[in-house]
Design a protein around this motif. Structure first.
Motif: not given
Length: 365
Positions: A215-223
Motif C-alpha cells: 500500500g506504499s506510494d513511496r518508501k515507508y509511506h502507506h496510503i
C-alpha cells in the motif's frame, strides 16, 4: 513411446544461453526486487500489447485481486465470473471482500455465455471477469456491450491466453485491466511464480503498484492497506528472455492443434470449438468424451500424459459452500468437469509424438 502432458525441455534447450545470461545479469547487479529487469519486462510486455502500462506482481491471482481492489471493489459488491474456471478467478474476488457470482459457460467453448451473464446482473454487480479459458478468446464484443449497458468494469482473466486475438485485437486489451499469470506451464511462463496487470490508465496502474507494495506510494509511506505482491528481478529477467519467443511458441501450438483438429476423427471425442473471429493460442487442447475416465486410463496406459481442467467446478468446492450453490445449479459446468480431458500440448512436440497421440485417441473405443 512416452509423451508427457507438458515438457519445458525443448524451450529450455533453445533458450538455455539466454536464461543463464539472465540469471548472471541479476546476480551481477545484486538487486532483486524492483530494479532494471522489472522495468524492462514491464515496458516490453506493455509494448507487446500496445498498452501504456504494465505492473509486475507475484502471480496471476494477485494480478486479478489487485486490479479489483484498485477499482474500489469490496464488501457488498458482486463480480460475475464463469462457473467453469480455475479457482484463482473466484479467490481473487473473495480476497477483496466481494462476492463471486457464477454463470454457466457456453457448452461449445467452455467460456462465459454472454446471455447467461446478463441474467446474473444485479444492483450489486460492479464488474465482469471473463476468462479466456484454455487460450480460447471469449465473445468479447457481446460482453463489452453488456458491460457498457450496465456501466460495469471488465477485468479480463488472461492467465491462459498470452497472445490470443479476438476479431483482430489481442485479448487483454478489451477491459479496463487484465491479469496475466506467468506460472511455468503458461504460454509465457517464468521459472517460478509471477504475474502482471496491463491497462491504459496511469492512475489505476499506480494504485495497483502501490497496493502490491504494502500500500506504499513511496518508501515507508502507506496510503492503502496493501499486499506484498511484486515481480522479482530474477523472474522478470527470465520472462524478458522468453517474451521474444512467445509468438513462435504460440504458432507451434496452433500447428499442433490444427493437426489434432483435422486428424482426430474418433466419434467418441468432441473436439474444441472456435468462435468466429477468435485466434486461440491453445494453452490447453481440451476434448470432451462421455467416456472421459476410460479415455484417460487408455491413453495413460499407452504412455500419454493427460490432465483434467477442471474435475471439480468452483461451486462444488468445499471452500465455497458459503455461496449456497449445490450440485445441479450449473449443469453445463458440471458436465464439462466430468467429460473434459486435456491432451499433450507444448512447444517442441515432435511429429512422432503428435502422431502417436492422434493414433491413440482414434484407437479408443
Amino acid at each position: 513411446m512416452r509423451v508427457p502432458f507438458v515438457s519445458f525441455l525443448p524451450m529450455e534447450k533453445e533458450l538455455g544461453e539466454e536464461l543463464r545470461n539472465a540469471f548472471e545479469r541479476v546476480l551481477l547487479h545484486s538487486w532483486y526486487i524492483g530494479g532494471v529487469e522489472d522495468e524492462k519486462f514491464e515496458a516490453d510486455f506493455s509494448a507487446y500489447f500496445g498498452v501504456s502500462h504494465c505492473v509486475g506482481v507475484g502471480n496471476g491471482l494477485d494480478a486479478l485481486m489487485l486490479s479489483l481492489k484498485a477499482l474500489g471493489i469490496g464488501h457488498g459488491d458482486e463480480v460475475i465470473l464463469p462457473a467453469n474456471t480455475f479457482i484463482a478467478t473466484a479467490l481473487a474476488v473473495t480476497y477483496t471482500g466481494a462476492t463471486p457470482v457464477l454463470v454457466e459457460p457456453d457448452c461449445r467453448t467452455f467460456n462465459m455465455d454472454p446471455e447467461k451473464l446478463e441474467q446474473a446482473i444485479t444492483e450489486k454487480t460492479k464488474a465482469i471477469m471473463p476468462v479466456h479459458l484454455y487460450g480460447q478468446p471469449c465473445e468479447m464484443d457481446r460482453i463489452m456491450e453488456i458491460a457498457d449497458q450496465h456501466h460495469l468494469y471488465i477485468v479480463e482473466d488472461c492467465a491462459q491466453a498470452h497472445g490470443a486475438y479476438y476479431k483482430g485485437k489481442k485479448v487483454g486489451t478489451f477491459g479496463i485491466a487484465s491479469g496475466f499469470s506467468f506460472y511455468p506451464g503458461k504460454n509465457l511462463g517464468a521459472l517460478g511464480d509471477a504475474g502482471a496487470v496491463i491497462c491504459n490508465n496511469k492512475e489505476l496502474a499506480d494504485r495497483i503498484r502501490a497496493l502490491g507494495n504494502y500500500g506504499s506510494d513511496r518508501k515507508y509511506h502507506h496510503i492503502y492497506q496493501g499486499n506484498n505482491s511484486r515481480l522479482d528481478e530474477l523472474q522478470a529477467a527470465f520472462l524478458s528472455a522468453k517474451l521474444p519467443l512467445l509468438d513462435k511458441m504460440n504458432s507451434e501450438r496452433k500447428r499442433i492443434a490444427a493437426r489434432y483438429l483435422k486428424e482426430i476423427t474418433n466419434p467418441e471425442i468432441v473436439l474444441p470449438y472456435v468462435i468466429d473471429g477468435a485466434d486461440p493460442v491453445w494453452h490447453i487442447f481440451a476434448v470432451q468424451s462421455q467416456k472421459r475416465d476410460d479415455l484417460e486410463v487408455f491413453l495413460n496406459e499407452k504412455g500419454i500424459g493427460t490432465n483434467k481442467h477442471y474435475p471439480i467446478p468452483v461451486h462444488l468446492q468445499k471452500c465455497y459452500q458459503d455461496l449456497g450453490y449445490k450440485k445441479g445449479d450449473f449443469p453445463i459446468a458440471e458436465r464439462l468437469s466430468e467429460e473434459e480431458l486435456s491432451l499433450p500440448m507444448f512447444y517442441g512436440m515432435t511429429e512422432e509424438e503428435i502422431q502417436y497421440v492422434i493414433d491413440a485417441v482414434n484407437a479408443f473405443r
